[in-house]
Design a protein around this motif. Structure first.
Motif, PDB file in Angstrom:
ATOM      1  N   GLU A  54       0.831  -1.215   0.000  1.00 19.80           N
ATOM      2  CA  GLU A  54       0.000   0.000   0.000  1.00 19.80           C
ATOM      3  C   GLU A  54       0.861   1.258   0.000  1.00 19.80           C
ATOM      4  OE1 GLU A  54      -2.446  -0.513   3.415  1.00 19.80           O
ATOM      5  OE2 GLU A  54      -3.866  -1.883   2.407  1.00 19.80           O
ATOM      6  N   ALA A  55       1.956   1.242   0.754  1.00 17.03           N
ATOM      7  CA  ALA A  55       2.843   2.401   0.802  1.00 17.03           C
ATOM      8  C   ALA A  55       3.512   2.631  -0.544  1.00 17.03           C
ATOM      9  CB  ALA A  55       3.899   2.203   1.882  1.00 17.03           C
ATOM     10  N   VAL A  56       3.948   1.545  -1.189  1.00 17.14           N
ATOM     11  CA  VAL A  56       4.605   1.650  -2.484  1.00 17.14           C
ATOM     12  C   VAL A  56       3.626   2.127  -3.551  1.00 17.14           C
ATOM     13  CG1 VAL A  56       5.658   0.297  -4.329  1.00 17.14           C
ATOM     14  CG2 VAL A  56       6.384  -0.049  -1.968  1.00 17.14           C
ATOM     15  N   GLU A  57       2.416   1.591  -3.534  1.00 18.32           N
ATOM     16  CA  GLU A  57       1.416   1.992  -4.525  1.00 18.32           C
ATOM     17  C   GLU A  57       0.996   3.438  -4.352  1.00 18.32           C
ATOM     18  OE1 GLU A  57      -1.675  -0.877  -4.184  1.00 18.32           O
ATOM     19  OE2 GLU A  57      -0.575  -2.441  -5.287  1.00 18.32           O
ATOM     20  N   SER A  58       1.011   3.936  -3.116  1.00 21.45           N
ATOM     21  CA  SER A  58       0.650   5.339  -2.880  1.00 21.45           C
ATOM     22  C   SER A  58       1.681   6.290  -3.488  1.00 21.45           C
ATOM     23  CB  SER A  58       0.529   5.608  -1.376  1.00 21.45           C
ATOM     24  OG  SER A  58       1.794   5.551  -0.746  1.00 21.45           O
ATOM     25  N   ALA A  59       2.893   5.773  -3.735  1.00 25.73           N
ATOM     26  CA  ALA A  59       3.934   6.580  -4.364  1.00 25.73           C
ATOM     27  C   ALA A  59       3.977   6.358  -5.872  1.00 25.73           C
ATOM     28  CB  ALA A  59       5.288   6.234  -3.756  1.00 25.73           C
ATOM     29  N   GLY A  60       2.989   5.646  -6.405  1.00 27.79           N
ATOM     30  CA  GLY A  60       2.915   5.419  -7.837  1.00 27.79           C
ATOM     31  C   GLY A  60       3.786   4.292  -8.340  1.00 27.79           C
ATOM     32  N   LEU A  61       4.179   3.390  -7.437  1.00 23.60           N
ATOM     33  CA  LEU A  61       5.030   2.263  -7.814  1.00 23.60           C
ATOM     34  C   LEU A  61       4.307   0.952  -7.553  1.00 23.60           C
ATOM     35  CD1 LEU A  61       8.337   3.543  -6.186  1.00 23.60           C
ATOM     36  CD2 LEU A  61       7.677   3.726  -8.593  1.00 23.60           C
ATOM     37  N   ILE A  62       4.850  -0.133  -8.075  1.00 16.64           N
ATOM     38  CA  ILE A  62       4.261  -1.454  -7.897  1.00 16.64           C
ATOM     39  C   ILE A  62       5.359  -2.444  -7.521  1.00 16.64           C
ATOM     40  CG2 ILE A  62       3.024  -3.362  -9.006  1.00 16.64           C
ATOM     41  CD1 ILE A  62       1.744  -1.365 -10.885  1.00 16.64           C
ATOM     42  N   LEU A  63       5.108  -3.258  -6.523  1.00 12.50           N
ATOM     43  CA  LEU A  63       6.045  -4.321  -6.172  1.00 12.50           C
ATOM     44  C   LEU A  63       5.924  -5.452  -7.179  1.00 12.50           C
ATOM     45  CD1 LEU A  63       5.695  -4.677  -2.279  1.00 12.50           C
ATOM     46  CD2 LEU A  63       7.509  -3.540  -3.567  1.00 12.50           C
ATOM     47  N   VAL A  64       7.042  -5.966  -7.618  1.00 13.43           N
ATOM     48  CA  VAL A  64       7.059  -7.082  -8.554  1.00 13.43           C
ATOM     49  C   VAL A  64       7.754  -8.258  -7.884  1.00 13.43           C
ATOM     50  CG1 VAL A  64       7.833  -7.931 -10.796  1.00 13.43           C
ATOM     51  CG2 VAL A  64       7.097  -5.543 -10.539  1.00 13.43           C
ATOM     52  N   GLY A  65       7.045  -9.340  -7.705  1.00 10.42           N
ATOM     53  CA  GLY A  65       7.616 -10.521  -7.051  1.00 10.42           C
ATOM     54  C   GLY A  65       8.205 -11.470  -8.064  1.00 10.42           C
ATOM     55  N   THR A  66       9.417 -11.210  -8.484  1.00  8.81           N
ATOM     56  CA  THR A  66      10.079 -12.068  -9.459  1.00  8.81           C
ATOM     57  C   THR A  66      11.515 -12.309  -9.010  1.00  8.81           C
ATOM     58  OG1 THR A  66      10.615 -12.352 -11.808  1.00  8.81           O
ATOM     59  CG2 THR A  66      10.831 -10.139 -10.906  1.00  8.81           C
ATOM     60  N   GLY A  67      12.070 -13.422  -9.402  1.00  9.18           N
ATOM     61  CA  GLY A  67      13.407 -13.758  -8.952  1.00  9.18           C
ATOM     62  C   GLY A  67      14.511 -12.976  -9.645  1.00  9.18           C
ATOM     63  N   LEU A  68      14.240 -12.479 -10.850  1.00  7.40           N
ATOM     64  CA  LEU A  68      15.267 -11.795 -11.633  1.00  7.40           C
ATOM     65  C   LEU A  68      14.639 -10.629 -12.381  1.00  7.40           C
ATOM     66  CD1 LEU A  68      18.199 -11.861 -12.801  1.00  7.40           C
ATOM     67  CD2 LEU A  68      17.302 -13.302 -14.635  1.00  7.40           C
ATOM     68  N   ASP A  69      15.248  -9.456 -12.287  1.00 11.72           N
ATOM     69  CA  ASP A  69      14.761  -8.284 -13.009  1.00 11.72           C
ATOM     70  C   ASP A  69      14.810  -8.590 -14.501  1.00 11.72           C
ATOM     71  OD1 ASP A  69      14.472  -5.755 -14.309  1.00 11.72           O
ATOM     72  OD2 ASP A  69      15.094  -4.767 -12.450  1.00 11.72           O
ATOM     73  N   PRO A  70      13.643  -8.604 -15.169  1.00 11.77           N
ATOM     74  CA  PRO A  70      13.614  -9.059 -16.563  1.00 11.77           C
ATOM     75  C   PRO A  70      14.068  -8.043 -17.597  1.00 11.77           C
ATOM     76  CG  PRO A  70      11.416  -8.475 -15.854  1.00 11.77           C
ATOM     77  CD  PRO A  70      12.310  -8.332 -14.644  1.00 11.77           C
ATOM     78  N   TYR A  71      14.153  -6.761 -17.236  1.00  9.89           N
ATOM     79  CA  TYR A  71      14.394  -5.749 -18.256  1.00  9.89           C
ATOM     80  C   TYR A  71      15.590  -4.841 -17.999  1.00  9.89           C
ATOM     81  CZ  TYR A  71       9.651  -7.152 -19.426  1.00  9.89           C
ATOM     82  OH  TYR A  71       8.545  -7.888 -19.733  1.00  9.89           O
ATOM     83  N   ARG A  72      15.940  -4.610 -16.727  1.00 10.46           N
ATOM     84  CA  ARG A  72      16.960  -3.602 -16.422  1.00 10.46           C
ATOM     85  C   ARG A  72      18.260  -4.251 -15.934  1.00 10.46           C
ATOM     86  NH1 ARG A  72      15.695  -0.403 -11.872  1.00 10.46           N
ATOM     87  NH2 ARG A  72      15.151  -2.413 -10.952  1.00 10.46           N
ATOM     88  N   GLU A  73      19.303  -3.474 -15.973  1.00 11.31           N
ATOM     89  CA  GLU A  73      20.551  -3.823 -15.321  1.00 11.31           C
ATOM     90  C   GLU A  73      20.876  -2.673 -14.368  1.00 11.31           C
ATOM     91  OE1 GLU A  73      23.666  -4.704 -18.008  1.00 11.31           O
ATOM     92  OE2 GLU A  73      22.529  -6.214 -19.137  1.00 11.31           O
ATOM     93  N   PRO A  74      20.204  -2.659 -13.222  1.00 10.92           N
ATOM     94  CA  PRO A  74      20.343  -1.513 -12.315  1.00 10.92           C
ATOM     95  C   PRO A  74      21.764  -1.384 -11.764  1.00 10.92           C
ATOM     96  CG  PRO A  74      19.218  -3.322 -11.218  1.00 10.92           C
ATOM     97  CD  PRO A  74      19.334  -3.694 -12.661  1.00 10.92           C
ATOM     98  N   PRO A  75      22.216  -0.158 -11.576  1.00 13.70           N
ATOM     99  CA  PRO A  75      23.536   0.043 -10.972  1.00 13.70           C
ATOM    100  C   PRO A  75      23.466  -0.216  -9.469  1.00 13.70           C
ATOM    101  CG  PRO A  75      22.452   2.143 -11.260  1.00 13.70           C
ATOM    102  CD  PRO A  75      21.562   1.108 -11.911  1.00 13.70           C
ATOM    103  N   ARG A  76      24.585  -0.383  -8.851  1.00 11.08           N
ATOM    104  CA  ARG A  76      24.616  -0.525  -7.392  1.00 11.08           C
ATOM    105  C   ARG A  76      24.391   0.856  -6.781  1.00 11.08           C
ATOM    106  NH1 ARG A  76      28.862   0.022  -3.960  1.00 11.08           N
ATOM    107  NH2 ARG A  76      30.408  -0.255  -5.613  1.00 11.08           N
ATOM    108  N   ILE A  77      23.323   1.002  -6.008  1.00 12.30           N
ATOM    109  CA  ILE A  77      22.972   2.303  -5.449  1.00 12.30           C
ATOM    110  C   ILE A  77      23.429   2.466  -3.997  1.00 12.30           C
ATOM    111  CG2 ILE A  77      20.970   2.483  -6.966  1.00 12.30           C
ATOM    112  CD1 ILE A  77      19.216   1.837  -4.558  1.00 12.30           C
ATOM    113  N   LEU A  78      23.899   1.384  -3.394  1.00 12.78           N
ATOM    114  CA  LEU A  78      24.409   1.449  -2.023  1.00 12.78           C
ATOM    115  C   LEU A  78      25.937   1.434  -2.056  1.00 12.78           C
ATOM    116  CD1 LEU A  78      22.030  -1.008  -0.117  1.00 12.78           C
ATOM    117  CD2 LEU A  78      21.805   1.465  -0.441  1.00 12.78           C
TER     118      LEU A  78
END
Length: 205
Positions: A54-78
């Protein structure tokens, strides 16, 4: 994402007492409190996951329950020293380690290591059982059928939703593999040695 996290980064937000952290690639990890039973753990986690969703959706985002990100190669943000060291280590073996750190998610199960007995409550039995049921759990909960925007059914070799699983063996081949039979079971552990069963928070791969 920061707006969503601000809504839940307050003590007492999660009725089940879970704790939320951020993973290197921006994955959200929801960690439950210890529970006396599996059913109790699942119930508490489901309640807290609803609050997070609910908190994520209120910010206009959606949780995706998948084992592997299918489209992106996100950088390390930490930029924690721990993750810098991990990335440096994994880079020696190829891309599998960084992919695991930044692009994968799963369910971690952390049971007690067990007692000294040789019955089902003993750590020897649990250690052996963890290795026996591991492949079955990976197949039963497979949830990573897409990589780089394509699906196995689209003219590619079928892999039954297990694109994340092969990545595990390439991270650290010297340790991240099935133990030889001679090293497993009751005779593979020294007296007093403990072991935990674990599988790795959003959808088992």
């Amino acid at each position: 994402m920061n707006a969503a996290l601000a809504r839940v980064d307050v003590a007492g937000t999660f009725p089940g007492g879970s704790r939320i952290t951020l993973e290197p690639g921006g994955q959200l990890e929801l960690s439950s409190r210890s529970a006396v039973s599996l059913a109790g753990c699942v119930e508490a986690m489901a309640t807290d996951l609803t609050v997070l969703r609910e908190a994520v959706e209120s910010a206009g985002l959606i949780l995706v329950g998948t084992g592997l990100d299918p489209y992106r190669e996100p950088p390390r943000i930490l930029d924690h020293s721990r993750y810098r060291a991990m990335e440096k280590f994994f880079d020696r073996e190829g891309p599998a380690g960084p992919v695991m750190m930044r692009s994968t998610a799963s369910v971690q199960i952390n049971p007690n290591d067990g007692d000294e007995s040789h019955s089902y409550s003993g750590f020897r039995y649990r250690w052996e059982l963890a290795h026996r049921v591991g492949p079955v759990l990976v197949a039963a909960f497979a949830n990573s059928p897409i990589l780089d925007g394509w699906h196995p059914s689209a003219g590619r070799p079928a892999c039954s939703g297990l694109l994340r699983a092969p990545d595990q063996g390439g991270q650290d081949p010297a340790r991240n593999r099935r133990m030889p039979r001679t090293l497993r079971g009751p005779r593979g552990l020294s007296p007093g040695q403990t072991a935990t069963a674990s599988t790795r928070s959003q959808g088992l791969s």
